[in-house]
Design a protein around this motif. Sequence first.
Motif, PDB file in Angstrom:
ATOM      1  N   ASP A   1      -9.446  -1.712  -7.515  1.00  0.00           N
ATOM      2  CA  ASP A   1      -8.118  -2.078  -7.998  1.00  0.00           C
ATOM      3  C   ASP A   1      -7.160  -1.944  -6.820  1.00  0.00           C
ATOM      4  O   ASP A   1      -7.243  -0.980  -6.047  1.00  0.00           O
ATOM      5  N   LEU A   2      -6.255  -2.902  -6.683  1.00  0.00           N
ATOM      6  CA  LEU A   2      -5.453  -3.002  -5.463  1.00  0.00           C
ATOM      7  C   LEU A   2      -4.055  -2.433  -5.660  1.00  0.00           C
ATOM      8  O   LEU A   2      -3.304  -2.888  -6.532  1.00  0.00           O
ATOM      9  N   LEU A   3      -3.730  -1.429  -4.854  1.00  0.00           N
ATOM     10  CA  LEU A   3      -2.461  -0.716  -4.956  1.00  0.00           C
ATOM     11  C   LEU A   3      -1.629  -0.990  -3.713  1.00  0.00           C
ATOM     12  O   LEU A   3      -2.076  -0.770  -2.590  1.00  0.00           O
ATOM     13  N   VAL A   4      -0.395  -1.487  -3.913  1.00  0.00           N
ATOM     14  CA  VAL A   4       0.508  -1.810  -2.804  1.00  0.00           C
ATOM     15  C   VAL A   4       1.754  -0.931  -2.909  1.00  0.00           C
ATOM     16  O   VAL A   4       2.444  -0.941  -3.929  1.00  0.00           O
ATOM     17  N   TRP A   5       2.021  -0.198  -1.823  1.00  0.00           N
ATOM     18  CA  TRP A   5       3.224   0.640  -1.761  1.00  0.00           C
ATOM     19  C   TRP A   5       4.315  -0.110  -1.012  1.00  0.00           C
ATOM     20  O   TRP A   5       4.121  -0.529   0.121  1.00  0.00           O
ATOM     21  N   ASP A   6       5.480  -0.254  -1.628  1.00  0.00           N
ATOM     22  CA  ASP A   6       6.582  -0.921  -0.947  1.00  0.00           C
ATOM     23  C   ASP A   6       7.144  -0.012   0.142  1.00  0.00           C
ATOM     24  O   ASP A   6       7.287   1.196  -0.054  1.00  0.00           O
TER      25      ASP A   6
ATOM     26  N   SER B   1      10.538  -4.367   0.177  1.00  0.00           N
ATOM     27  CA  SER B   1      10.635  -5.468  -0.790  1.00  0.00           C
ATOM     28  C   SER B   1       9.518  -6.501  -0.702  1.00  0.00           C
ATOM     29  O   SER B   1       9.632  -7.593  -1.241  1.00  0.00           O
ATOM     30  N   THR B   2       8.422  -6.151  -0.050  1.00  0.00           N
ATOM     31  CA  THR B   2       7.295  -7.082   0.093  1.00  0.00           C
ATOM     32  C   THR B   2       6.203  -6.862  -0.944  1.00  0.00           C
ATOM     33  O   THR B   2       5.328  -7.705  -1.105  1.00  0.00           O
ATOM     34  N   SER B   3       6.228  -5.742  -1.645  1.00  0.00           N
ATOM     35  CA  SER B   3       5.079  -5.341  -2.472  1.00  0.00           C
ATOM     36  C   SER B   3       4.800  -6.302  -3.626  1.00  0.00           C
ATOM     37  O   SER B   3       3.636  -6.586  -3.938  1.00  0.00           O
TER      38      SER B   3
END
Length: 588
Positions: A66-71, A118-120
């Motif tokens: 599962d893919l987790l993105v931190w801003d 603001s890219t997440s």
Amino acid sequence: MEKLLSHIQSPADLRKLSTDQLPQLAKELREFIIDVVSVKEGHLGASLGVVELTIALHYVFNTPEDLLVWDVGHQAYGHKILTGRRERFDTNRQWGGISGFPKRSESEYDTFGTGHSSTSISAALGMAIASQLKGETEKQHIAVIGDASIASGMAFEGLNHAGMTDANLLVILNDNAIGIDPSVGALKNYLTEVKEGRNPRQNNMIRSLNFDYSGPVDGHDLDKLVKELERQKQLKGPRFLHIVTTKGKGMKLAEEDQVKYHAPGKFDRITGEVITIAEENVPPKYQDVFGLTLVELAQQNEKIMGITPAMPSGSSMKFMMQAFPDRAIDVGIAEQHAVTLAAGMATQGMTVYCNIYSTFLQRAYDQLIHDVALQDLPVIFCLDRAGLVGEDGATHHGVFDIAYLRCIPNLVIFAPLNETELRNILYTAQLSPGHPIAIRYPRGRGESADWKKPFKIIEYGKATLLKEGSDVALLTTGTIGNNVIKALADADNAAKFAHYHFGFVKPPDETALHDIFKKYKVVITVEDGVVTGGFGSSIASFATEHGYNAKIRILGVPDKFIEHGSIRDLQQYCGIDVKSLKDIFSHY
């Protein structure tokens, strides 16, 4: 009680714990972050605020599948510690150590490299759409974004697109009412009303974008967080979970002064008191020279305005905001808006000082060209953190600005040698506004404590001969010239070298350049920006255009992304520290 954190090498180990054990793990994780950051420095408050969320995310979701993105990534220390980097965490932000931000080449758990805000949402949406096309229907995609970052235009673009899809995307809003400085704007006020249960609006703005909205949820209640994330895991399509946290949670002083403890430097791990060094009779920070000088100028010129995108403390625009609250504006994380707002003001005769970190101005390049330079509006851009910035690393170095600005018509580029020259160019720029100007200066302290002197006008387009010499001409721009001065001061063959300071990168002093190339057969340029397309390239182009055949050597930042480390380490790596320069000069 047996320690838990020392047994966790990956989220797989975390998932073996019972939910009753998670609060103890949260306590240990906070203590570990405080222990290391108190000595090694770094971003503290943001990571302390998301300890429970970090644990819950890795506990519930099957990361890294599962893919987790931190801003941004200021808040990812706990994430790094739980994903196999605990034993190396004391190298965080140091030369050769782990990055202070998520980095794809560092770990499979860092799904997307971040450092700017603001890219997440866009990144996670892109991943979700790709998963759909590959038939990976069960894969989860989670974007964690703060209330300051979500106010940026790019975040809204991502939300707008996601709401048109059925992508398996969960956006988690980590709402603590602060980024680096307190959040600003109408959206912040809206979120405050939602949190306090007094939102008079009938329509939830997130639901109106076709998101399944849930919350607000207490972001420090692990039991509630785990249950809500388990519920979210069973849902499909775009979802939005609003959680409320406290930046600096678990450390009293960090909770009370969230701005100071965003990145406090060294501090006492027990009391939390920041360790300060006596600063009597030391050179000022360039940021304070900017901020205090701007207040002086604004007292004399009522047309002066100040603009910063979310960096009033870091840039020292705070002094102008305190002295003239109606004439200094924090627009939030909105660099594009900041530039065009400045342009609009300039059309009405205002003298606008738009202070943006060099690395963040890259985000407003179109506005800089179309809205300012094309219309030849005299906006004064103050590019803070120009050059190598140190431990924040590749996402934050301000090394591209000369190269990407030099090609823009109408734009003047100036790099002061020291804090006195910065003060004087700030004064000069507002006297006879003509073209837009970009003034670049570094993070850190200047050269002399005696800087508050009467203003002097700087003559546009003129270089300065700092030292006579017989054989070799050294051409520098900006504060890196001080390294050259120090290298020559201790060089056995110093008499061979002339040293010219080109404060104006554009327009260059062509009269001086003709004299230099007629007199010297060897020319060395030194800059703290990229050599590809930078200051040295402009000198080489001049020589080619006018048929000079001197041997030109260009020193600066090589054509690669420079990692994190101290300024000394990074300058040494690039060969522009005092010792490296002295060694180079010894061969002439």
